[in-house]
Design an enzyme around this catalytic site. Structure first.
Site, PDB file in Angstrom:
ATOM      1  N   GLU A  54      48.717 157.077 -18.471  1.00 47.00           N
ATOM      2  CA  GLU A  54      47.935 158.622 -17.684  1.00 47.00           C
ATOM      3  C   GLU A  54      47.878 158.636 -16.576  1.00 47.00           C
ATOM      4  O   GLU A  54      48.116 159.417 -15.483  1.00 47.00           O
ATOM      5  CB  GLU A  54      47.803 159.329 -18.379  1.00 47.00           C
TER       6      GLU A  54
ATOM      7  N   SER B 176      41.561 159.390 -20.565  1.00 39.87           N
ATOM      8  CA  SER B 176      42.221 158.239 -22.033  1.00 39.87           C
ATOM      9  C   SER B 176      43.384 157.553 -20.622  1.00 39.87           C
ATOM     10  O   SER B 176      43.919 158.134 -19.866  1.00 39.87           O
ATOM     11  CB  SER B 176      43.388 160.122 -21.966  1.00 39.87           C
TER      12      SER B 176
ATOM     13  N   ARG C 179      50.446 166.949 -19.156  1.00 37.14           N
ATOM     14  CA  ARG C 179      50.752 165.670 -18.305  1.00 37.14           C
ATOM     15  C   ARG C 179      51.687 165.989 -16.946  1.00 37.14           C
ATOM     16  O   ARG C 179      51.426 164.562 -16.848  1.00 37.14           O
ATOM     17  CB  ARG C 179      50.133 164.823 -19.294  1.00 37.14           C
TER      18      ARG C 179
HETATM   19  C1  LIG Z   1      35.875 160.383 -18.226  1.00 33.52           C
HETATM   20  C2  LIG Z   1      36.948 161.450 -17.460  1.00 33.52           C
HETATM   21  C3  LIG Z   1      37.792 162.383 -18.591  1.00 33.52           C
HETATM   22  C4  LIG Z   1      39.054 162.709 -17.855  1.00 33.52           C
HETATM   23  N1  LIG Z   1      39.438 163.813 -19.155  1.00 33.52           N
HETATM   24  C5  LIG Z   1      40.458 164.019 -18.913  1.00 33.52           C
HETATM   25  C6  LIG Z   1      40.749 165.396 -19.948  1.00 33.52           C
HETATM   26  O1  LIG Z   1      40.479 165.325 -20.469  1.00 33.52           O
HETATM   27  N2  LIG Z   1      42.095 165.676 -19.573  1.00 33.52           N
HETATM   28  C7  LIG Z   1      42.934 165.835 -18.339  1.00 33.52           C
HETATM   29  O2  LIG Z   1      44.087 165.548 -18.325  1.00 33.52           O
HETATM   30  N3  LIG Z   1      42.162 164.918 -17.750  1.00 33.52           N
HETATM   31  C8  LIG Z   1      41.670 164.153 -17.588  1.00 33.52           C
HETATM   32  N4  LIG Z   1      40.732 162.985 -17.273  1.00 33.52           N
HETATM   33  C9  LIG Z   1      41.132 162.584 -15.971  1.00 33.52           C
HETATM   34  C10 LIG Z   1      41.215 162.842 -14.818  1.00 33.52           C
HETATM   35  O3  LIG Z   1      39.954 163.559 -14.291  1.00 33.52           O
HETATM   36  C11 LIG Z   1      42.370 163.661 -14.405  1.00 33.52           C
HETATM   37  O4  LIG Z   1      43.406 163.787 -14.109  1.00 33.52           O
HETATM   38  C12 LIG Z   1      41.717 165.035 -12.052  1.00 33.52           C
HETATM   39  O5  LIG Z   1      42.465 166.189 -12.280  1.00 33.52           O
HETATM   40  C13 LIG Z   1      41.953 163.414 -11.714  1.00 33.52           C
HETATM   41  O6  LIG Z   1      41.101 164.614 -10.421  1.00 33.52           O
HETATM   42  P1  LIG Z   1      41.174 163.451  -9.308  1.00 33.52           P
HETATM   43  O7  LIG Z   1      40.504 164.324  -8.344  1.00 33.52           O
HETATM   44  O8  LIG Z   1      40.234 162.703  -9.713  1.00 33.52           O
HETATM   45  O9  LIG Z   1      42.727 163.532  -8.845  1.00 33.52           O
HETATM   46  P2  LIG Z   1      42.775 161.288  -8.317  1.00 33.52           P
HETATM   47  O10 LIG Z   1      42.358 160.576  -9.725  1.00 33.52           O
HETATM   48  O11 LIG Z   1      42.380 161.647  -6.653  1.00 33.52           O
HETATM   49  O12 LIG Z   1      44.076 161.662  -8.761  1.00 33.52           O
HETATM   50  C14 LIG Z   1      44.964 161.495  -9.335  1.00 33.52           C
HETATM   51  C15 LIG Z   1      46.873 161.483  -8.674  1.00 33.52           C
HETATM   52  O13 LIG Z   1      46.734 163.319  -8.513  1.00 33.52           O
HETATM   53  C16 LIG Z   1      47.401 163.439  -6.478  1.00 33.52           C
HETATM   54  N5  LIG Z   1      46.490 164.034  -5.830  1.00 33.52           N
HETATM   55  C17 LIG Z   1      45.232 164.645  -5.811  1.00 33.52           C
HETATM   56  N6  LIG Z   1      44.600 165.693  -5.530  1.00 33.52           N
HETATM   57  C18 LIG Z   1      45.588 165.405  -5.107  1.00 33.52           C
HETATM   58  C19 LIG Z   1      46.375 167.285  -3.700  1.00 33.52           C
HETATM   59  N7  LIG Z   1      45.042 167.782  -3.175  1.00 33.52           N
HETATM   60  N8  LIG Z   1      47.184 167.240  -3.705  1.00 33.52           N
HETATM   61  C20 LIG Z   1      48.426 166.543  -4.270  1.00 33.52           C
HETATM   62  N9  LIG Z   1      48.090 165.344  -4.799  1.00 33.52           N
HETATM   63  C21 LIG Z   1      46.880 165.248  -5.546  1.00 33.52           C
HETATM   64  C22 LIG Z   1      46.949 161.812  -6.211  1.00 33.52           C
HETATM   65  O14 LIG Z   1      47.684 161.355  -5.396  1.00 33.52           O
HETATM   66  C23 LIG Z   1      47.172 161.604  -7.869  1.00 33.52           C
HETATM   67  O15 LIG Z   1      48.235 160.643  -7.824  1.00 33.52           O
HETATM   68  C24 LIG Z   1      39.965 161.952 -16.669  1.00 33.52           C
HETATM   69  C25 LIG Z   1      38.900 161.215 -16.466  1.00 33.52           C
HETATM   70  C26 LIG Z   1      38.097 160.106 -16.635  1.00 33.52           C
HETATM   71  C27 LIG Z   1      37.185 159.343 -15.727  1.00 33.52           C
END
Ligand SMILES: Cc1cc2nc3c(=O)[nH]c(=O)nc-3n(C[C@H](O)[C@H](O)[C@H](O)COP(=O)(O)OP(=O)(O)OC[C@H]3O[C@@H](n4cnc5c(N)ncnc54)[C@H](O)[C@@H]3O)c2cc1C
Length: 342
Positions: A338, A242, A168
């Protein structure tokens, strides 16, 4: 020069974070091309503002209104861009939905990402915390990415080594924090695909379906079924998956804990340390299903904090802090959140 940027002020982020927190951004711009970022860097109206890159908002906890500029990645496009002896190279734009991208690769007959099916969010965010699930991480199939440097105003490419992927973790949470905007990610999907069914839940789900030699699509369907059973759908109940990382402890700490809690599961790491299950620690501390105000701990999975309706980001942060304090008092282990706190 004339400003062609479309800037929205006092923009509600409620529909752009999976906790459903009602927070506002001072300024908001949709980014569908690197040129937008160049304009952002040049725009006097935006000079000096803090920036937050936003994907699907599924790994964020908005504890307050954001007093700066939100850059919302919305670029689209998925292409096969090349191949070598071992792999086909597929590039996806940052704004593509992660799960839809995984399904696209499977439709092309390309395996490798199936264990990561149904993780919410965008392709561009996937490298930030090296998303992982069911025995796989994106680093396993990662080739390279293109990013925009907000400080120097130029694009650059990073290979796998330069991304410094860990559990992570990546360079984007450390040296390149608040600086790199990921524009697109290229994956190397293996020509000689092997199923990854090391994770007990996946093996059991496949067995229950009577599948002995699974295809990548079979594994994807099994993972989707498991996740749908276990995790709350953010469209129904706000959450960010998580909430805590699984803590890593020394062999000595793990042995001491095992003497007190012989039933505690622990997983050996290559460097001799041990990973503990954060969900178990929280459950044992009595938090499963409990609430503080409108912030709660999910009944089926203690690792997931939920918005029971109208919770503020502060309330969820307070619940997280109370859990951390109890787990620390009981087990001497500090849980690390996380999601990114804003
Ligand atoms: C129901 C649920 C289940 C999940 N299961 C998992 C799992 O199994 N494994 C796991 O690893 N994660 C999991 N997650 C967490 C999440 O889905 C991941 O971390 C995902 O990659 C976040 O993507 P996002 O586009 O929503 O990022 P955001 O929430 O929009 O951003 C997260 C971070 O990334 C940065 N960011 C976003 N896009 C960019 C970009 N293009 N360039 C630079 N920085 C950027 C943001 O500034 C922030 O710091 C889960 C979340 C939920 C709600």
């Amino acid at each position: 020069m004339t400003l062609s940027l479309s800037i929205q002020y006092d923009f509600s982020l409620r529909n752009h974070n999976t906790f459903g927190i009602d927070a506002k951004a001072h300024a908001y711009v949709k980014v569908d091309a690197p040129e937008t970022l160049r304009e952002v860097c040049r725009a006097e109206a935006l000079a000096g503002l803090k920036r937050l890159v936003l994907g699907g908002g599924s790994n964020l906890l908005l504890t307050r209104d954001f007093p700066g500029l939100v850059l919302h990645m919305s670029s689209k496009g998925i292409h096969i861009v090349g191949e070598d002896a071992n792999a086909v190279h597929v590039r996806a734009a940052a704004g593509e939905n992660w799960h839809a991208f995984v399904q696209w690769t499977l439709m092309q007959g390309l395996g490798g990402l199936e264990n990561l099916s149904l993780i919410p969010g965008s392709v561009g965010a996937a490298p930030i915390q090296n998303i992982g699930a069911y025995g796989a991480e994106i680093k396993d199939c990662f080739h390279e990415l293109t990013a925009f440097d907000l400080v120097e105003g130029r694009t650059f490419t990073l290979d796998k080594a330069a991304c410094k992927f860990g559990y992570r973790d990546s360079v984007f949470k450390n040296g390149l924090r608040d600086r790199a905007v990921i524009l697109d990610v290229t994956f190397a999907l293996p020509k000689q695909w092997q199923p990854n069914v090391q994770y007990a839940d996946v093996a059991q789900e496949l067995a229950a379906r009577g599948i002995a030699t699974p295809t990548a699509c079979d594994i994807s369907e099994a993972v989707i079924a498991i996740r749908t059973r276990k995790l709350p759908d953010p469209a129904v109940i706000g959450n960010a998956g998580s909430f805590f990382k699984n803590p890593i402890v020394s062999a000595q700490s793990r042995d001491e804990l095992l003497r007190q809690y012989p039933q505690m599961a622990s997983y050996g790491q290559p460097d001799g340390s041990f990973k503990l299950a954060a969900g178990w620690l929280i459950d044992q501390s009595g938090w499963k299903g409990k609430s503080l105000g409108a912030a709660g701990v999910y009944e089926k999975q203690a690792l997931v904090l939920v918005n029971r309706g109208g919770a503020s980001g502060r309330e969820i942060a307070d619940l997280a802090a109370a859990i951390q304090a109890d787990v620390m008092a009981r087990f001497g282990v500090m849980l690390e959140p996380e999601p990114v706190f804003i």
